[in-house]
Write an enzyme that holds these catalytic residues in place. Structure first.
Site, PDB file in Angstrom:
ATOM      1  CE  LYS A  68      -5.095  -4.488   2.178  1.00 46.36           C
ATOM      2  NZ  LYS A  68      -4.271  -5.564   2.758  1.00 46.36           N
ATOM      3  CE1 TYR A 190      -8.845  -5.017   0.517  1.00 45.64           C
ATOM      4  CE2 TYR A 190      -9.282  -7.155  -0.468  1.00 45.64           C
ATOM      5  CZ  TYR A 190      -8.450  -6.312   0.225  1.00 45.64           C
ATOM      6  OH  TYR A 190      -7.209  -6.744   0.628  1.00 45.64           O
ATOM      7  CE1 TYR A 241       0.578  -7.054   3.062  1.00 38.59           C
ATOM      8  CE2 TYR A 241       2.808  -7.398   2.314  1.00 38.59           C
ATOM      9  CZ  TYR A 241       1.518  -7.015   2.067  1.00 38.59           C
ATOM     10  OH  TYR A 241       1.161  -6.613   0.811  1.00 38.59           O
TER      11      TYR A 241
HETATM   12  N1  GLU Z   1      -5.902  -7.768  -2.925  1.00 44.91           N
HETATM   13  C1  GLU Z   1      -4.913  -8.467  -2.150  1.00 44.91           C
HETATM   14  C2  GLU Z   1      -5.602  -9.380  -1.139  1.00 44.91           C
HETATM   15  O1  GLU Z   1      -6.592  -8.980  -0.582  1.00 44.91           O
HETATM   16  C3  GLU Z   1      -4.058  -7.455  -1.476  1.00 44.91           C
HETATM   17  C4  GLU Z   1      -2.941  -8.099  -0.741  1.00 44.91           C
HETATM   18  C5  GLU Z   1      -1.738  -7.238  -0.584  1.00 44.91           C
HETATM   19  O2  GLU Z   1      -1.279  -6.537  -1.487  1.00 44.91           O
HETATM   20  O3  GLU Z   1      -1.216  -7.304   0.523  1.00 44.91           O
HETATM   21  O4  GLU Z   1      -5.185 -10.481  -0.908  1.00 44.91           O
END
Ligand code: GLU
Length: 305
Positions: A68, A190, A241
């Site tokens: 990201k 994505y 997060y």
């Molecule tokens: N591709 C994962 C999702 O969208 C990425 C999540 C992550 O690494 O935080 O759930």
């Protein structure tokens, strides 16, 4: 005083791999559940030209959400401040795939590093790139100066089959007119972006420009210095997060984690470090990676604070 990085990394490796509780490998993407949680690697690259690796630092893994940051960097080079009309830059304080805030806040994701924000960034890339998946992959390859980097199509497909929450987020964004392209096209991009596999060593190289004011290590690829400053700020406040505060408190570096178990962190003008350990803690961050980085900044006394 000269720091003996090799000695410090070896000690951390020894100590951290001896910890029994290695966390839990992500299983909501079935393909990721197959990974052995005993893998552990660290790679460090200093801006004065040295590099150090221990353990599985050369083994590629699924970079997931770490992608990201790279997608944001590419999108920012096209649309810069206009991104802020479509994505905010506040920590969410919620899990990466939470949807409630998105509804309350009229389809404007809290930041570009939670899923809904990254889906908007994917939409921006699709609108601006000729061959989106190929061009994004080439952007990452350029940053890392490594053409062997690739998507893992099994992982992308596995996430496509089980990505109900991401479909929900994308549909919600579309309902608020915050997606230009179709939900299927944006999520296909994505899921591919998240499926890219890189080793700790390749990641430290790709992220070198975030520590080096936008200049890559070996090639001409570069990003505007003010974009770099802003993205580093977003990594510090939103990169982990709902554990971004804890990471700043314990480690004190801008960084980004992914559910594949990788963490990249950096100290501007000094170094980039990547850890990989697939077991995650309850907040979805690599359990041993967090511990290793806390030990690294404590032992070296190198953090932004
Ligand atoms: N591709 C994962 C999702 O969208 C990425 C999540 C992550 O690494 O935080 O759930």
């Amino acid at each position: 005083m000269r720091i003996d990085f090799e000695h410090i990394l070896n000690k951390i490796h020894q100590k951290v791999t001896a910890i029994d509780d290695k966390g839990t490998v992500a299983s909501y993407i079935p393909e990721l559940a197959k990974i052995n949680k005993h893998h552990f690697g660290i790679h460090l690259r200093t801006l004065d030209g040295n590099e150090y690796g221990v353990g599985d630092f050369d083994k590629p893994f699924s970079i997931q959400s770490i992608s990201k940051v790279l997608a944001l960097a590419q999108a920012a080079s096209f649309v810069s401040n206009d991104i802020l009309k479509r994505v905010d830059v506040e920590p969410s304080g919620h899990p990466f795939n939470q949807l409630a805030l998105l509804e309350i806040e009229n389809g404007i994701p809290r930041n570009p590093l939670i899923n809904s924000g990254a889906i908007v960034i994917a939409d921006i890339l699709i609108s601006n790139l000729k061959n989106p998946k190929e061009d994004f992959l080439n952007f990452v390859r350029d940053l890392a100066d490594d053409d062997s980097i690739n998507f893992n199509l099994d992982v992308a497909n596995s996430e496509k089959i089980t990505g109900f929450k991401n479909y929900a987020a994308a549909n919600l964004l579309k309902s608020f007119n915050n997606l230009e392209n179709s939900v299927d096209e944006v999520l296909d991009f994505y899921f591919h972006q998240c499926s890219i596999e890189m080793s700790c060593k390749q990641l430290t190289k790709a992220f070198y420009l975030f520590a080096n004011k936008g200049h890559c290590l070996l090639n001409k690829a570069r990003l505007n210095e003010s974009i770099i400053k802003r993205i580093n700020a977003i990594m510090l406040t939103c990169g982990f997060y709902d554990e971004a505060g804890e990471f700043a408190f314990e480690v004190g570096l801008p960084g980004k984690s992914g559910v594949g178990g990788g963490i990249v962190a950096l100290l501007p003008d000094k170094f980039v470090i990547t850890t990989w350990s697939p077991g995650l803690n309850k907040k979805g961050n690599s359990q041993l990676g967090m511990t290793a980085l806390e030990q690294f900044t404590s032992k070296t006394k190198l953090s932004i604070f």
